[in-house]
Design a protein around this motif. Sequence first.
Motif, mmCIF file in Angstrom:
data_model
loop_
_atom_site.group_PDB
_atom_site.id
_atom_site.type_symbol
_atom_site.label_atom_id
_atom_site.label_comp_id
_atom_site.label_asym_id
_atom_site.label_seq_id
_atom_site.Cartn_x
_atom_site.Cartn_y
_atom_site.Cartn_z
ATOM 1 N N TYR A 35 -10.299 -1.055 1.774
ATOM 2 C CA TYR A 35 -11.438 -0.769 0.903
ATOM 3 C C TYR A 35 -11.874 0.689 1.054
ATOM 4 C CZ TYR A 35 -12.418 -5.681 -0.355
ATOM 5 O OH TYR A 35 -12.365 -6.953 -0.865
ATOM 6 N N THR A 53 -4.650 -5.219 -1.567
ATOM 7 C CA THR A 53 -6.015 -5.693 -1.339
ATOM 8 C C THR A 53 -6.099 -7.201 -1.520
ATOM 9 O OG1 THR A 53 -6.893 -3.572 -2.115
ATOM 10 C CG2 THR A 53 -8.426 -5.427 -2.027
ATOM 11 N N GLN A 62 -9.942 3.120 -0.864
ATOM 12 C CA GLN A 62 -10.254 3.104 -2.288
ATOM 13 C C GLN A 62 -11.678 3.576 -2.566
ATOM 14 O OE1 GLN A 62 -8.654 -0.694 -4.254
ATOM 15 N NE2 GLN A 62 -8.567 -1.224 -2.090
ATOM 16 N N ARG A 85 0.837 -1.208 0.000
ATOM 17 C CA ARG A 85 0.000 0.000 0.000
ATOM 18 C C ARG A 85 0.870 1.257 0.000
ATOM 19 N NH1 ARG A 85 -1.469 3.928 2.671
ATOM 20 N NH2 ARG A 85 -0.183 3.351 4.447
ATOM 21 N N LYS A 130 -14.289 2.151 -1.698
ATOM 22 C CA LYS A 130 -15.169 0.996 -1.909
ATOM 23 C C LYS A 130 -15.948 0.774 -0.616
ATOM 24 C CE LYS A 130 -12.139 -1.375 -5.248
ATOM 25 N NZ LYS A 130 -11.369 -2.628 -5.523
ATOM 26 N N VAL A 144 -2.044 -0.626 -4.436
ATOM 27 C CA VAL A 144 -3.207 -0.909 -3.589
ATOM 28 C C VAL A 144 -3.906 -2.192 -4.038
ATOM 29 C CG1 VAL A 144 -5.404 0.000 -2.754
ATOM 30 C CG2 VAL A 144 -3.485 1.542 -3.123
ATOM 31 N N GLU A 145 -3.892 -2.451 -5.330
ATOM 32 C CA GLU A 145 -4.572 -3.638 -5.839
ATOM 33 C C GLU A 145 -3.949 -4.915 -5.270
ATOM 34 O OE1 GLU A 145 -5.651 -5.752 -10.143
ATOM 35 O OE2 GLU A 145 -5.055 -3.643 -10.050
#
Length: 408
Positions: free
Chosen positions: A226, A205, A229, A196, A231, A201-202
Amino acid sequence: MLALLLVVIGRPVAAQPVTPSQAAATRPANASAMYEFMLARRAESVDDFAAAEAAFRRALALDPKAADLHAELAAFYARQNRASDAVTAAEQAIALDADSEEGHRILGLVNAAWADGIVEGPAGGSEAAWRDAAITHLQRVQALPAMATDMGLQLTLARQLLAAERVADAVPLLEKLVSQSGPAGEPASMLAEALRSLGDVERATTVLEQAAAANPRFLIALGDIYERQSKFEEAAEAFDRGAKAMRTPGRELRLRRVNALLGIADGKGAERAVTALTEYLAATPADAAANYLLARAHLQRRDAAAAVTAAERALAIEPRHLPTLALLAAHYRERYDFAAIVALLTPLGQDEVTATTQSPADTARLLAELGGARQQLGDTAGAAAAFEKARARLPESAPLATALAEAY
């Protein structure tokens, strides 16, 4: 304690292949030195540490150039929390054999303990210097089989790299640790945070999703990433699953779920937020933050009366709860009810304690709101006074300087 950090030192050092030219430097030269070494290990095993040290000293007197004996003495001192003596012995081992695995291992671990403050370091040293030394020595043995199977040693190196802000160097090591320990251990959490911080970030995650599938305690970290992001639906679900996995979910987790619900676009989480908060407040009514969140939820539901009631309950509990004051002030501004803003925020302008203990930026914004409301009501002197107080909190703010000039 250093003994806990260096618990791995208690294991026998695995014999490493040596060349004929290294043999004299890495093995006791005679059977008498080896006998004394065995006496030392025997004495230590029955907690006779004075006898153990004496036997080590006799072994070294018989074979002073045996690097392994110096390294074993360093390990002995480390197990006794004698960090400085351990370093001296380890340095002697490395002086005799630059590739001494045990010497580098001890120096790496002791310097890491000093850098992390687990053990007080010697005078004149610095955290940065100890950390650099720890990394240097641990990297010297990183490729050797003993470290490849020693997860504690690898984790120590990873921590030092992260603390030294060498995140990119730590990631491959952490990835290896995760592959060894599985997705649900501490290395997974460290790897996710490292990724991160690198902006990946992907991948972070993905690591946390795998970790949370194996261990619910990672659901909170998953919800957090999340949220970062935006989300919010996924974050709310992660926090909800985390709460259900606990016997008694704490306040923070329950309110974080509500906050995530309120982040969902178009107020689609507001009804669920109201339900969760109503249940929570039935048992804990005197929670200003929860009442503030309830006010937000009601505003998203376009129930202004219920929102004002919840906000007033929050202020009855904590009169200077700045988020609630800001929420109500914005609500009144949308209705052009400037008199209500003045009534709401005037006490804040008179409360020097709150103004000096709360966030300067948040306090300044509310005082500016008060100044604007007074200006709308034609009270230019009161507006100027409020803008002056706001500017005292944020003296570099150009908009506040402009507002004050207009008030004058």
